[in-house]
Design an enzyme around this catalytic site. Structure first.
Site, short mmCIF file in Angstrom:
data_model
loop_
_atom_site.label_atom_id
_atom_site.label_comp_id
_atom_site.label_asym_id
_atom_site.label_seq_id
_atom_site.Cartn_x
_atom_site.Cartn_y
_atom_site.Cartn_z
N CYS A 22 9.90 1.52 3.55
CA CYS A 22 10.70 0.36 4.02
C CYS A 22 12.19 0.89 3.97
O CYS A 22 13.11 0.30 4.43
CB CYS A 22 10.63 -1.04 2.83
SG CYS A 22 11.08 -0.12 1.15
N SER A 61 5.27 -6.98 3.37
CA SER A 61 5.77 -7.65 4.68
C SER A 61 6.87 -8.75 4.63
O SER A 61 6.37 -9.61 3.65
CB SER A 61 4.63 -7.53 5.68
OG SER A 61 3.72 -8.63 5.20
N LYS A 111 -1.31 -7.12 -9.22
CA LYS A 111 -2.38 -7.40 -8.00
C LYS A 111 -1.88 -6.15 -7.06
O LYS A 111 -1.13 -6.25 -6.19
CB LYS A 111 -1.91 -8.80 -7.40
CG LYS A 111 -3.11 -9.11 -6.49
CD LYS A 111 -3.86 -8.43 -5.36
CE LYS A 111 -3.26 -8.65 -4.29
NZ LYS A 111 -3.75 -7.57 -3.26
N GLU A 156 9.78 -3.82 13.10
CA GLU A 156 9.38 -2.69 11.95
C GLU A 156 7.88 -1.95 12.55
O GLU A 156 7.07 -2.86 12.82
CB GLU A 156 8.80 -3.27 10.53
CG GLU A 156 8.54 -2.32 9.64
CD GLU A 156 8.43 -2.96 8.05
OE1 GLU A 156 7.73 -3.82 7.93
OE2 GLU A 156 8.99 -2.13 7.40
N GLU A 209 -5.14 -3.97 -1.66
CA GLU A 209 -6.51 -3.74 -1.66
C GLU A 209 -6.76 -2.30 -0.78
O GLU A 209 -8.02 -1.59 -1.07
CB GLU A 209 -7.30 -4.85 -0.64
CG GLU A 209 -6.69 -5.30 0.54
CD GLU A 209 -5.53 -6.01 0.32
OE1 GLU A 209 -4.74 -6.06 -0.46
OE2 GLU A 209 -5.52 -6.97 1.33
N PHE A 242 0.89 -1.11 0.06
CA PHE A 242 -0.08 0.15 0.07
C PHE A 242 0.79 1.16 0.06
O PHE A 242 0.39 2.38 -0.33
CB PHE A 242 -0.97 0.03 1.29
CG PHE A 242 -0.30 0.35 2.51
CD1 PHE A 242 -0.12 1.87 2.86
CD2 PHE A 242 0.26 -0.51 3.45
CE1 PHE A 242 0.41 2.10 4.01
CE2 PHE A 242 0.98 -0.27 4.56
CZ PHE A 242 1.09 1.10 4.97
P1 NAD Z 1 1.49 -6.80 3.01
O1 NAD Z 1 2.46 -7.65 3.15
O2 NAD Z 1 0.35 -6.77 4.07
O3 NAD Z 1 0.68 -6.80 1.84
C1 NAD Z 1 1.50 -6.79 0.53
C2 NAD Z 1 0.66 -7.30 -0.64
O4 NAD Z 1 0.16 -8.83 -0.11
C3 NAD Z 1 -0.72 -6.87 -0.94
O5 NAD Z 1 -0.92 -6.74 -2.12
C4 NAD Z 1 -1.75 -7.69 -0.22
O6 NAD Z 1 -2.84 -7.95 -0.70
C5 NAD Z 1 -1.02 -9.12 0.03
N1 NAD Z 1 -1.24 -9.96 0.95
C6 NAD Z 1 -1.49 -9.45 2.31
N2 NAD Z 1 -1.47 -10.47 3.30
C7 NAD Z 1 -1.26 -11.67 2.78
C8 NAD Z 1 -1.27 -13.07 2.83
N3 NAD Z 1 -1.54 -13.61 4.07
N4 NAD Z 1 -1.30 -14.04 1.76
C9 NAD Z 1 -0.97 -13.57 0.38
N5 NAD Z 1 -0.65 -12.26 0.08
C10 NAD Z 1 -1.11 -11.44 1.08
O7 NAD Z 1 2.26 -5.41 3.19
P2 NAD Z 1 1.65 -3.95 3.25
O8 NAD Z 1 1.11 -3.66 4.53
O9 NAD Z 1 0.75 -3.63 2.04
O10 NAD Z 1 2.90 -2.96 2.87
C11 NAD Z 1 3.81 -2.80 4.04
C12 NAD Z 1 4.92 -3.62 4.04
O11 NAD Z 1 5.62 -3.60 2.74
C13 NAD Z 1 6.20 -3.28 4.97
O12 NAD Z 1 6.50 -4.19 5.68
C14 NAD Z 1 7.30 -2.59 4.21
O13 NAD Z 1 8.25 -2.67 4.74
C15 NAD Z 1 7.01 -3.68 3.04
N6 NAD Z 1 7.66 -2.62 1.78
C16 NAD Z 1 8.84 -3.19 1.58
C17 NAD Z 1 9.60 -2.49 0.43
C18 NAD Z 1 10.78 -3.31 0.20
O14 NAD Z 1 11.54 -2.73 -0.86
N7 NAD Z 1 11.64 -4.13 0.69
C19 NAD Z 1 8.90 -1.69 -0.19
C20 NAD Z 1 7.73 -1.04 0.26
C21 NAD Z 1 6.83 -1.88 1.28
#
Ligand code: NAD
Length: 485
Positions: A282, A227, A174, A376, A177, A150
């Site tokens: 991140c 994450s 994808k 984090e 949401e 997000f």
């Molecule tokens: P998230 O992991 O909750 O969601 C990321 C994606 O995975 C979304 O599209 C979501 O719909 C999907 N998702 C969520 N739960 C899932 C599950 N159980 N099984 C399969 N798919 C699932 O992350 P977020 O809250 O949207 O974003 C924040 C996180 O992203 C932070 O931890 C941040 O550090 C990380 N991030 C990392 C980088 C990087 O380059 N390393 C860059 C941006 C964000």
């Protein structure tokens, strides 16, 4: 509801899903009900993959110099629509307008890199034996998927989409949401730029669609950003289905501040790094290690933090749940004996009472075993730990399971060099608070911040989105028999 529902984009058109399940899209800025997003089913994914698969032969056989013309035009369209795209990011994500604009500017830079791909992927050819030539060229993989988080509704999709598509792949995106709207505008601009239907598709949904992507037999490669918990799930599932996968996870970035650091510049960098995008980056500084006597710099960090005003130069955090979670971390640290120097809890922005804000927070005398030091937080919070030596500081940094970024603030070249060598992170900063490599340098962390080989952007991503074809040819039978015949 301000906008039409966010629906899937398949074969060049927005279309309703067979599924009637939706989620509300709420603006973190002020709680406005912006839209709703469809929770697609497997049938939607199948349709998108079929469209991408059908588009692949023509698109992959289009010369790369012609393919990148779409991205030259797309870049111009991003520039032309910068204000509208930035406004949309502000609404759905909650960051400030300046931060949203920076995100589009970064998307433009990523697109420029994609435009340069013909220069970077020209193949190799050599006469390896008399009359016999070997050549290597790069072929696209086929249908690929990109699953995004997000916190950067435009930039992260543009980490993967322009390179993957310019290299000849067809993509299923994808979106998160929580922020499904910006990607829809990107699809429209790609169409306006001349991208053939089916090359770029969007399937909205939650974990069920992500799992279906990992299992789909016609998807060759999966990139994921989010994450660490989910990165591990996706990496394991996609690779167990014999797909290529690169999965970027969360982070806990350490800034090491030495007594000889320039106080003003350091304080500004630390405050900006921890609070930019409300700490939801991140690459955000989340832990600071004060090495030796740096009280004068800590004082200035607090002064800088107090200049950061929620609702003005500090955006919202993504949801009420996230706000509560961040505040819980701060309270736990306080109860554990840490000292809250600047407290961002219970922030309400006048006129935006339904927004979700956390003010800048500086916590001192944090100890390495506290949750604020280890985990984090994803909010505008910096946890300061104190050590006597640089080695103690590096031991704390090294012990953290993440490894996205680490920075050192000092005027001593030897100390900076030592941190560059010893920090266990993929992206290192020297007097830089947010050491994001700019194109053509690639982006990617180490340890639990990234799973898979190579990085997600820059030159490194070329390896991920292509495979090598090696051809050996002989056109002169008169050369007779030799050891390669
Ligand atoms: P998230 O992991 O909750 O969601 C990321 C994606 O995975 C979304 O599209 C979501 O719909 C999907 N998702 C969520 N739960 C899932 C599950 N159980 N099984 C399969 N798919 C699932 O992350 P977020 O809250 O949207 O974003 C924040 C996180 O992203 C932070 O931890 C941040 O550090 C990380 N991030 C990392 C980088 C990087 O380059 N390393 C860059 C941006 C964000």
């Amino acid at each position: 509801m301000k906008y039409n529902p966010a629906v899937n984009y398949i074969n060049g058109a927005f279309e309703n899903s067979a599924s009637t399940e939706t989620l509300d899209v709420i603006s973190p800025v002020d709680g406005t009900h912006l839209s709703k997003v469809v929770m697609s089913g497997v049938a939607d994914l199948d349709k998108a993959v079929a469209a991408a698969k059908a588009a692949f032969p023509a698109w992959s056989q289009t010369p790369v110099k012609e393919r990148v013309q779409v991205f030259f035009r797309f870049k111009t369209l991003l520039e032309k629509n910068l204000k509208e795209l930035s406004d949309l990011i502000v609404e759905e994500n909650g960051k400030t307008y300046t931060e949203a604009t920076a995100e589009i500017e970064k998307s433009i830079e990523l697109t420029e890199f994609a435009c340069s791909l013909p220069q970077l992927i020209s193949g190799e050819l050599l006469e390896v034996s008399r009359g016999i030539e070997c050549r290597i060229e790069r072929a696209p993989l086929g249908v690929v998927a990109s699953i995004v988080p997000f916190n950067f509704p435009s930039m992260v999709p543009n980490w993967t989409m322009p390179n993957a598509i310019a290299l000849g792949n067809c993509m299923i995106m994808k979106p998160s949401e929580k922020v499904p709207l910006s990607v829809g505008r990107i699809a429209e601009l790609l169409k306006e730029a001349g991208l053939p239907d089916g090359v770029f598709n969007i399937v909205h949904g939650d974990s069920r669609i992500v799992e279906a992507i990992c299992d789909h037999p016609d998807i060759e490669a999966v990139s994921f950003v989010g994450s660490t918990k989910v990165a591990k799930i996706v990496y394991r599932r996609a690779t167990s289905n014999l797909k290529r996968c690169v999965a970027l996870g969360g982070a806990k970035n350490h800034l090491l501040v030495l007594p000889d650091a320039i106080p003003g510049m350091t304080a500004q960098n630390v405050a900006a790094s921890m609070s930019g995008c409300a700490g939801q980056r991140c690459m955000a500084a989340s832990a600071m290690i004060a090495v030796g006597e740096v009280d004068h710099i800590v004082e200035q960090i607090c002064e800088e933090a107090r200049k950061i005003v929620p609702g003005e130069n500090l955006g919202a955090v993504i949801s009420r749940q996230s706000q509560e979670n961040i505040e819980k971390y701060i309270t736990e640290a306080e109860q554990g004996g840490a000292k809250i120097l600047v407290d961002g809890r219970n922030t309400i922005v006048k006129g935006k009472e339904n927004g979700t804000y956390v003010g800048p927070t500086v916590i001192d005398y944090v100890t390495p075993e506290m949750s604020v030091a280890r985990e984090e937080i994803f909010g505008p919070v910096i946890s300061i730990m104190r050590t006597k030596t640089l080695d103690e500081a590096l031991a704390i940094e090294n012990a953290n399971p993440y490894g996205n970024a680490a920075s050192v603030f000092t005027q001593n070249g030897g100390a900076a060099r030592y941190v560059m060598a010893k920090a266990s992170a993929g992206m290192i900063g020297v007097n830089v608070g947010v050491p994001v490599p700019r194109e053509p340098f690639s982006f990617g962390g180490w340890n639990e911040s990234k799973f898979g080989v190579g990085d997600i952007t820059g030159k490194s991503s070329i390896e991920f989105w292509t495979k090598l074809k090696k051809s050996t040819t002989k056109w002169n039978p008169e050369a007779g028999v030799n050891w390669m015949s």
